[in-house]
Design a protein around this motif. Structure first.
Motif, PDB file in Angstrom:
ATOM      1  N   ARG A  95     -32.258 -33.420 -25.427  1.00  0.00           N
ATOM      2  CA  ARG A  95     -32.611 -32.223 -26.185  1.00  0.00           C
ATOM      3  C   ARG A  95     -31.352 -31.395 -26.350  1.00  0.00           C
ATOM      4  N   MET A  96     -30.846 -31.356 -27.568  1.00  0.00           N
ATOM      5  CA  MET A  96     -29.570 -30.727 -27.833  1.00  0.00           C
ATOM      6  C   MET A  96     -29.728 -29.208 -27.941  1.00  0.00           C
ATOM      7  N   ARG A 153     -32.391 -30.039 -31.805  1.00  0.00           N
ATOM      8  CA  ARG A 153     -32.641 -31.431 -32.172  1.00  0.00           C
ATOM      9  C   ARG A 153     -32.818 -32.295 -30.929  1.00  0.00           C
ATOM     10  N   SER A 154     -33.473 -33.419 -31.114  1.00  0.00           N
ATOM     11  CA  SER A 154     -33.638 -34.388 -30.029  1.00  0.00           C
ATOM     12  C   SER A 154     -33.018 -35.719 -30.443  1.00  0.00           C
ATOM     13  N   ARG A 155     -32.385 -36.368 -29.494  1.00  0.00           N
ATOM     14  CA  ARG A 155     -31.871 -37.718 -29.705  1.00  0.00           C
ATOM     15  C   ARG A 155     -32.580 -38.647 -28.742  1.00  0.00           C
ATOM     16  N   ARG A 156     -32.963 -39.814 -29.224  1.00  0.00           N
ATOM     17  CA  ARG A 156     -33.621 -40.807 -28.386  1.00  0.00           C
ATOM     18  C   ARG A 156     -32.735 -42.047 -28.302  1.00  0.00           C
ATOM     19  N   HIS A 157     -32.602 -42.560 -27.092  1.00  0.00           N
ATOM     20  CA  HIS A 157     -31.799 -43.767 -26.889  1.00  0.00           C
ATOM     21  C   HIS A 157     -32.633 -44.751 -26.079  1.00  0.00           C
ATOM     22  N   HIS A 210     -27.645 -47.937 -30.999  1.00  0.00           N
ATOM     23  CA  HIS A 210     -27.123 -46.592 -30.754  1.00  0.00           C
ATOM     24  C   HIS A 210     -25.920 -46.621 -29.821  1.00  0.00           C
ATOM     25  N   THR A 239     -24.367 -43.524 -27.418  1.00  0.00           N
ATOM     26  CA  THR A 239     -24.553 -42.154 -26.964  1.00  0.00           C
ATOM     27  C   THR A 239     -23.489 -41.831 -25.925  1.00  0.00           C
ATOM     28  N   GLU A 285     -19.584 -35.099 -31.031  1.00  0.00           N
ATOM     29  CA  GLU A 285     -21.043 -35.076 -30.883  1.00  0.00           C
ATOM     30  C   GLU A 285     -21.502 -35.380 -29.462  1.00  0.00           C
TER      31      GLU A 285
END
Length: 209
Positions: free
Chosen positions: A30-31, A35-39, A76, A78, A102
């Motif tokens: 959860r940035m 925004r949210s990133r999923r890995h 991805h 990350t 990022e």
């Protein structure tokens, strides 16, 4: 006499942190911007090494050391880093990879818990109770319950093998102490502790039958 260089102060600013939420097979970041990133963790390769972040301080850039955790699979890549404002100033002659813009910034405790978990193959059964306690603090509610149940089973096993002249040196509460300590400061660890105590109670009822 020459001036002694200060390698940690002054801190130019405190960049916003990301929040990490771990499931058994997915990492969610959860940035700070919402925004949210999923890995997806399946097939992920891990590398942990030192890196450099460039920060602005006193109207001039500063290169600071960070630790970088890179997760990469076919879909991805990350990058997570430790807080750069806590890293020592890096001389210009030091050649280390630059952290990408990022990269998500994690505080030291979640960074260490995540890197240890992945380095161990992502298997709860390979974790000591202290490791499970640290992991529970970054887990999702569902995963925290599972971690608590695994911690309870590990505690019961430790009590069961405390035999011979040392019989009675360990009880379940003592074995679960790392999780109890973590539960004082973490909601997720508290949920894991509740699940652990319920599992222990259920185990006692099953034995009495």
């Amino acid at each position: 006499m020459g001036r002694t260089a200060l390698y940690r102060d002054p801190v130019p600013f405190r960049p916003a942190r990301a929040e990490v939420v771990l499931e058994a097979d997915v990492l969610v970041l959860r940035m700070p911007d919402g925004r949210s990133r999923r890995h997806a963790m399946h097939g992920t390769e891990l590398s942990v090494h030192d890196g450099i972040v460039t920060m602005s301080g006193d109207h001039r850039p500063q290169r600071r050391f960070v630790r970088m955790l890179i997760l990469e699979n076919k879909d991805h890549r990350t990058t997570l880093i430790t807080p750069p404002e806590r890293g020592a100033v890096a001389p210009g002659v030091v050649l280390l990879p630059e952290a990408p813009a990022e990269a998500a910034i994690l505080d030291d405790a979640p960074f260490e818990a995540l890197s240890e978990w992945i380095s161990g193959g992502g298997r709860l059964g390979a974790c000591a109770i202290a490791d499970l306690a640290r992991l529970s603090a970054i887990a999702s509610p569902h995963f925290a319950v599972l971690i608590g149940e695994v911690a309870a089973q590990r505690a019961l096993e430790l009590v069961a093998i405390a035999t011979g002249p040392q019989r009675g040196w360990l009880d379940v509460d003592t074995a679960l102490q790392p999780l109890m300590d973590m539960a004082r400061s973490s909601t997720r660890a508290a949920e894991a502790l509740i699940a652990a105590l319920a599992h222990v109670a259920g185990s006692g009822r099953r034995r009495r039958r």
